[in-house]
Design a protein around this motif. Sequence first.
Motif, PDB file in Angstrom:
ATOM      1  N   GLY A  10       0.850  -1.177   0.000  1.00 16.46           N
ATOM      2  CA  GLY A  10       0.000   0.000   0.000  1.00 16.46           C
ATOM      3  C   GLY A  10       0.893   1.237   0.000  1.00 16.46           C
ATOM      4  O   GLY A  10       2.124   1.137  -0.064  1.00 16.46           O
ATOM      5  N   ARG A  42      -3.554   1.648  -5.272  1.00 14.97           N
ATOM      6  CA  ARG A  42      -2.985   1.289  -3.967  1.00 14.97           C
ATOM      7  C   ARG A  42      -2.631   2.534  -3.157  1.00 14.97           C
ATOM      8  O   ARG A  42      -1.517   2.697  -2.692  1.00 14.97           O
ATOM      9  CB  ARG A  42      -1.769   0.369  -4.146  1.00 14.97           C
ATOM     10  CG  ARG A  42      -2.191  -1.043  -4.516  1.00 14.97           C
ATOM     11  CD  ARG A  42      -1.032  -2.005  -4.641  1.00 14.97           C
ATOM     12  NE  ARG A  42      -0.389  -1.905  -5.935  1.00 14.97           N
ATOM     13  CZ  ARG A  42       0.856  -1.506  -6.131  1.00 14.97           C
ATOM     14  NH1 ARG A  42       1.620  -1.189  -5.108  1.00 14.97           N
ATOM     15  NH2 ARG A  42       1.340  -1.450  -7.332  1.00 14.97           N
ATOM     16  N   SER A  44      -4.436   3.155  -0.436  1.00 12.55           N
ATOM     17  CA  SER A  44      -4.636   2.784   0.964  1.00 12.55           C
ATOM     18  C   SER A  44      -3.251   2.599   1.545  1.00 12.55           C
ATOM     19  O   SER A  44      -2.364   2.088   0.884  1.00 12.55           O
ATOM     20  CB  SER A  44      -5.391   1.461   1.067  1.00 12.55           C
ATOM     21  OG  SER A  44      -6.697   1.617   0.621  1.00 12.55           O
ATOM     22  N   CYS A  49      -5.095  -3.345   0.458  1.00 18.00           N
ATOM     23  CA  CYS A  49      -4.999  -3.572  -0.986  1.00 18.00           C
ATOM     24  C   CYS A  49      -3.961  -4.636  -1.325  1.00 18.00           C
ATOM     25  O   CYS A  49      -3.478  -4.709  -2.442  1.00 18.00           O
ATOM     26  CB  CYS A  49      -4.644  -2.265  -1.677  1.00 18.00           C
ATOM     27  SG  CYS A  49      -3.198  -1.466  -0.976  1.00 18.00           S
TER      28      CYS A  49
END
Lengths: 434, 245
Positions: A10, A42, A44, A49
């Motif tokens: 992430g 990605r 997050s 993820c």
Amino acid sequence: MRWNEITYSGWGRALQATGEVARPERVHGLTAAAPVPAFGNRRSYGDACTNDGGRAIDMTRLDRVLSFDAETGLVEAEAGMPIGELARLFAPLGWMPTVMPGTGFATIGGCIAMDVHGKNHHIDGSFGAHVTAIKMIVAGKPKTVTPKNKTLFRATVGGLGQTGMILSATLQMKRCEGTGMEVTEQRAENWDEHIALLASSTAPYTVGWLDATAKGRKLGRGIIEEAVSTAVEPQSSPKGASKSVPFNFPRFTLSKAMVSGFNKAYYLRIRDGGQTRIKPLEEFFFPLDKIHNWNRLYGKNGFHQFQCVLPDASLDALKAMVEKIAKSGLASPLAVLKRLGPDASGMMSFPMQGYTLAVDFRESPKARRLIAELNADTLKAGGRIYFAKDSLATAEQAKAMYPDWATWAAEANKADPEHALETDMTRRLGLRSV
Amino acid sequence: MSETWIILGASSSMARNFVRKLAEEGNSLVLTGRDKDDLARLSADCLARGAASCANFPIDARDANSFTPIIKHAGLTEGMLSCAVFIGSMPDQSEIDADPSLIDGVIADSFTGPARFLQLLAPLMEERGGGTVVGVGSVAGDRGRLGNYVYGAAKAGFATYLSGLRNRMGREGVHVMTVKPGPVDTAMTWGLGKQPFMTTPEGVADDILKGMRKKRNIVYTAGIWRLVMFVIRNIPEPIFKKMSI
């Protein structure tokens, strides 16, 4: 679909995963494929993820606008479409996404899966409130989910991608005057002033930047930004001005002295009586997007972002947390304080009425310990942490913070009985083990 | 007056990025490809981005009959006509070694098919006295190499064809530009591991547009490949034949 084994993470880069990833460029084939978790850009921070040891699908090449109605502002776009791209395309025509998170790189699929909020949450609610339809693959079959499919819709919005693979979604955009934002910035000298300014703000978009290194009398000082869409053309165009962080920075970049020096300078940049400027839309909504790969500033070990929301009644607890962070000397310059409204669209949505605080910490055992304490403080104060940022909460904490999780888990388990869509996060937090 | 662009192989990711930029400039588009559903999605995307109009046609480089409706449509448009060729196919050299009949298809997709199409379109463009032909070849066409010499041969043939077409059409005000991409981060290269001097589909699209503005004849993308291929082309054959690069 071609699979490629890669190591990925992430945005925070502290938690890495290795597994086979496919990156289809056409929808054809996706419907027939065995279900695996999907991710976008990605953005997050933690492990929402990633799927270590398993497969995942990268949706970023499925990023087309499928329909746009200039009369109603309804737009349908593929899951991999970055939200900032929609703003870039349609703001000149008088429409922008109603809710935009702090980065324009977040994809439509990701915005739904996290039910993201923006600087206008206190007025417009969260992302899911403006989604009119989601086309997805549920249990191997294409399905269109609308707010009328109450349970499945509420399980999908903020549902961490666990109810099916999102292929496209229709969003109700919001009228805007143009590509400019009239931004007023003013200083708040301490915590009480900061909270008072956030609470009394009547602007459609409001956010507070917090100097998380300031202590004592200056605790909680920061800058309040209030903004409104304007037809006035912004002067500086963000185009061509983007920079990239070319490599992992060494540790001293974000040392205590550097950070507190930066924060002081940033704070003093605002004149005493405040200032108003016209900024390009991207610059106000996505201030860090101009610096590509800014996560490399934290070095190769990455970083964590702690974000919580605490109810209005727990303001003292929030202040105590800020005090704890300031005392630790571990905070980076990026700290944000914001007022949230009561609306949330999903069973697992983050927002609740109160104040949200987001602070970055470079990865270190000390930072992990501090975040663990802050997670516990959050739970005790009746608040919750944000799954889009989390990488360190425990299963007990997550379940206690999200009272609807069992209902949600039952719905997700019904939609994905094989648990094929589980990610590192849902496993770590045991979110689907009822 | 808006310009009409015919795109051969519009749903490849390289073409998609180029086409979007044309759409945002308000051009009329004629998108051709084999995946009908994908073309419909791309065409919706282009219209939302500001394309003046967008027509879709199926195309099969190996079937010249599929060219007829497109050429006919082109004849009915008004204003300048331009064309960009993105089609081509690259089976593994090992697959070709196992089944030499695959060669015909590779040559048709990457060379003879597009060449026949352009040959039909050329008079229309000359008549209108302007426009651009963008032909996407490959650095693989610059020298036959162990790993993909059939594909390379097809692209070399196409590059030579484009050079001749440039010679012919330049006299009538039509600009012909040959584009030679190195490795590009697309579905074709996904899974091949890290490639040297790799560029992105957006990078290719930007380089094509920049090349068009500057009326360049041959564009390498990423630009470093001009130098790399200069070196590779100049390795003496007695040495080159022992190398595997």
